[in-house]
Design a protein around this motif. Structure first.
Motif: not given
Length: 583
Positions: A7-13
């Motif tokens: 979810v941390r990577y999704y947050q950047r997207l």
């Protein structure tokens, strides 16, 4: 990779926009996610499997791939938090939600029901307030009495029809000549902490209870209690009492360690019933099945009840739904105690409570109303008029108009009374309960139309009863309620015989008369006839304009099909002992 790291990577997207078809290249997405293109490709595949996004790669240097992000970041966090809640990992859920208690509470509601956790059946419920200390010897509201039933047992139980059945005692005898009740205990009984339940411990318990104000009236005819052997308890009475066994089936006579009567603060109580308390705080109540319960072990392994401000949560949910363009979510959580304005067919069960809310004319007020004024106001403050006022003000709750004190009794009709001069001011006493506040608001409006200045004093449930018991309740009107427990015949007797608010309100001469009538009844009448024989006695309270029955609450149980064959108890709670799931 764990979904929390993902979810941390999704947050950047998410900065690219949600629900928008984006034309982009893998290296650009890798830059946004601060990783390599190869790792970015793996991350996108994992997110697609979880349905977080749709990723359609295109081969070729000049061809751009398609990306659609499916969830707002807040929604995604809620999905992950819900997953943790279902697994019982509440602290992890709060961490994901960044300690947002309001969202956490809303998710508790939407994830409530039954679930299997490591092979154990767990029930999660929400309720509208925290629970008081769950001990039988304290004056308790209906929901507390329900949970006391789960945590303790009595010597005997009383069925819906008023027949005695075994609990901790497997046999009993009543000697009508010697005025003695003898109870024979099962062997090998223990409290939740492993200490024995035997004749001496029960004798010691009742010798303590008999000294408490909450018990003195009902046990004033008990001459002695003794235990000649470990499995035998004898109650010697001063007179006949055919219903004494039913009296001892009441919640307040549940068996607890004698030492617990003196401990007034510890919420971690020791009981004798199918469930034991593992945690009791302002934030939650946790129960666990007691494996050494004398009867059938509960089918449910664990129960967690979360106190939540449901009205605030509903307001927050509507606001959230509008912001996110969502349809209102389906509520799966347990709902009870007069919450539905109209009959809701999308529920598992609904029933009318065996009790009522009523107006009591206080004969010990500073300026009590005259008989003519009581008669006139009884015809003016009718449940029909109050119902119409609730409906007009948008305050109508789940209820039916009461035509007698209990719904199974015959309707009481009274002739209308001519108008009389009314006082310039009237005070009203209530306890802190939302439907009662709504009724009082409408009653205030009706009285003000008569030119009466109205003052409303709101107490806690315990404060109201304490003021009545000490004859300090001086308001003109008292609004209160009477509710039967599962031992309905015996609790109907106790609800009138030991009711500090009613006894205070009707005054000393009427109280003496009422107790004399009930004393005569219990000396000669078997328990299973109590309800029929009490009806004409209770009807006098209405005919004499000492009280006005208002409403019977409509109790509902809603689990949206997640539980099998769950029953709605007389308290409006599910029968958690026998809940099971086929999943």
């Amino acid at each position: 990779m764990s979904d929390l790291n993902l979810v941390r990577y999704y947050q950047r997207l998410a900065v690219l926009g949600i629900g928008i078809e984006l034309k982009t290249a893998l290296p650009d997405l890798a830059d946004i996610m601060c990783t390599s293109p190869r790792h970015a490709r793996n991350l996108l595949k994992q997110m697609q499997v979880l349905d977080w996004l749709n990723w359609t790669p295109k081969v070729g240097r000049s061809r751009r791939s398609t990306l659609v992000l499916n969830h707002h970041l807040s929604e995604l966090k809620e999905l992950l938090a819900s997953k943790r809640i279902l697994a019982g990992k509440y602290q992890q859920a709060l961490t994901i939600l960044e300690q947002d208690q309001m969202t956490f509470g809303r998710l508790l509601q939407t994830t409530s029901g039954a679930s299997l956790r490591e092979g154990l059946l767990h029930i999660q419920l929400t309720y509208k307030r925290p629970f008081e200390r769950l001990v039988p010897h304290h004056l308790q509201r209906a929901s507390e009495r329900y949970f006391i039933r789960q945590l303790y047992c009595c010597l005997v139980k009383s069925t819906h029809q008023g027949e005695l059945e075994p609990q901790l005692a497997h046999h009993w005898q009543y000697d009508s000549m010697a005025f003695t009740w003898i109870f024979y205990l099962r062997p090998g009984l223990t409290f939740h902490n492993g200490t024995p339940i035997d004749g001496p411990s029960i004798t010691k318990l009742f010798n303590k209870l008999i000294t408490l104000d909450h018990y003195k009236n009902e046990l004033k005819h008990v001459a002695s209690i003794h235990s000649p052997t470990n499995n035998k308890v004898i109650f010697k009475l001063t007179g006949a009492d055919r219903g004494f066994g039913g009296l001892l089936s009441g919640v307040k006579y549940a068996i607890q360690p004698p030492s617990q009567v003196n401990d007034s603060s510890n919420k971690h109580i020791v009981g004798s019933g199918p469930f034991q308390v593992t945690e009791h705080s302002e934030s939650k109540l946790c129960l666990q099945a007691f494996d050494h319960f004398y009867a059938c072990r509960a089918l449910t392994d664990q129960v967690t009840i979360w106190p939540l401000d449901e009205q605030e949560l509903k307001t927050n949910q509507r606001s959230f739904d509008r912001r996110s363009d969502r349809k209102p979510h389906n509520e799966k959580y347990y709902v009870s105690h007069a919450v539905s304005q109209h009959i809701d067919h999308n529920v598992n069960q609904t029933r009318i409570e065996e009790g009522s809310m009523y107006i009591l004319f206080n004969q010990r007020a500073q300026l009590p109303l005259t008989a003519d004024q009581r008669r006139y106001l009884s015809g003016y403050l009718t449940p029909q008029a109050i119902y119409r006022g609730l409906e007009h003000e948008g305050l109508l709750f789940g209820c039916e108009i009461a035509r007698s004190l209990l719904p199974m009794w015959k309707p009481i009709t009274r002739p209308t009374s001519p108008e009389v001069t009314v006082p310039e001011s009237i005070s009203i006493a209530i306890y802190d309960y939302a439907p009662m506040k709504s009724c009082t608001f409408v009653i205030q409006q009706l009285l003000e139309r008569q030119g009466i200045n109205v003052t409303i004093n709101t107490y806690s449930y315990r404060e109201l009863n304490h003021l009545a018991q000490t004859n300090q309740l001086q308001e003109t009107l008292i609004i209160n309620n009477l509710n039967l427990d599962d031992n309905r015949h015996a609790s109907a007797f106790s609800g009138l015989y030991h009711n500090p608010v009613i006894h205070h309100g009707i005054g000393l001469p009427a109280t003496i008369w009422l107790k004399e009538q009930l004393d005569a009844l219990r000396a000669t009448i078997p328990l299973n006839q109590y309800l029929d024989r009490i009806e004409p006695i209770a009807s006098v309270l209405v005919h004499q304009d000492w009280l006005i029955p208002l409403f019977h609450h409509r109790l509902t149980l809603r689990f949206q099909g997640v539980l099998e064959d769950v029953e709605l108890t007389n308290w409006g709670w599910p029968d958690i002992t026998n809940v099971w799931s086929n999943h």
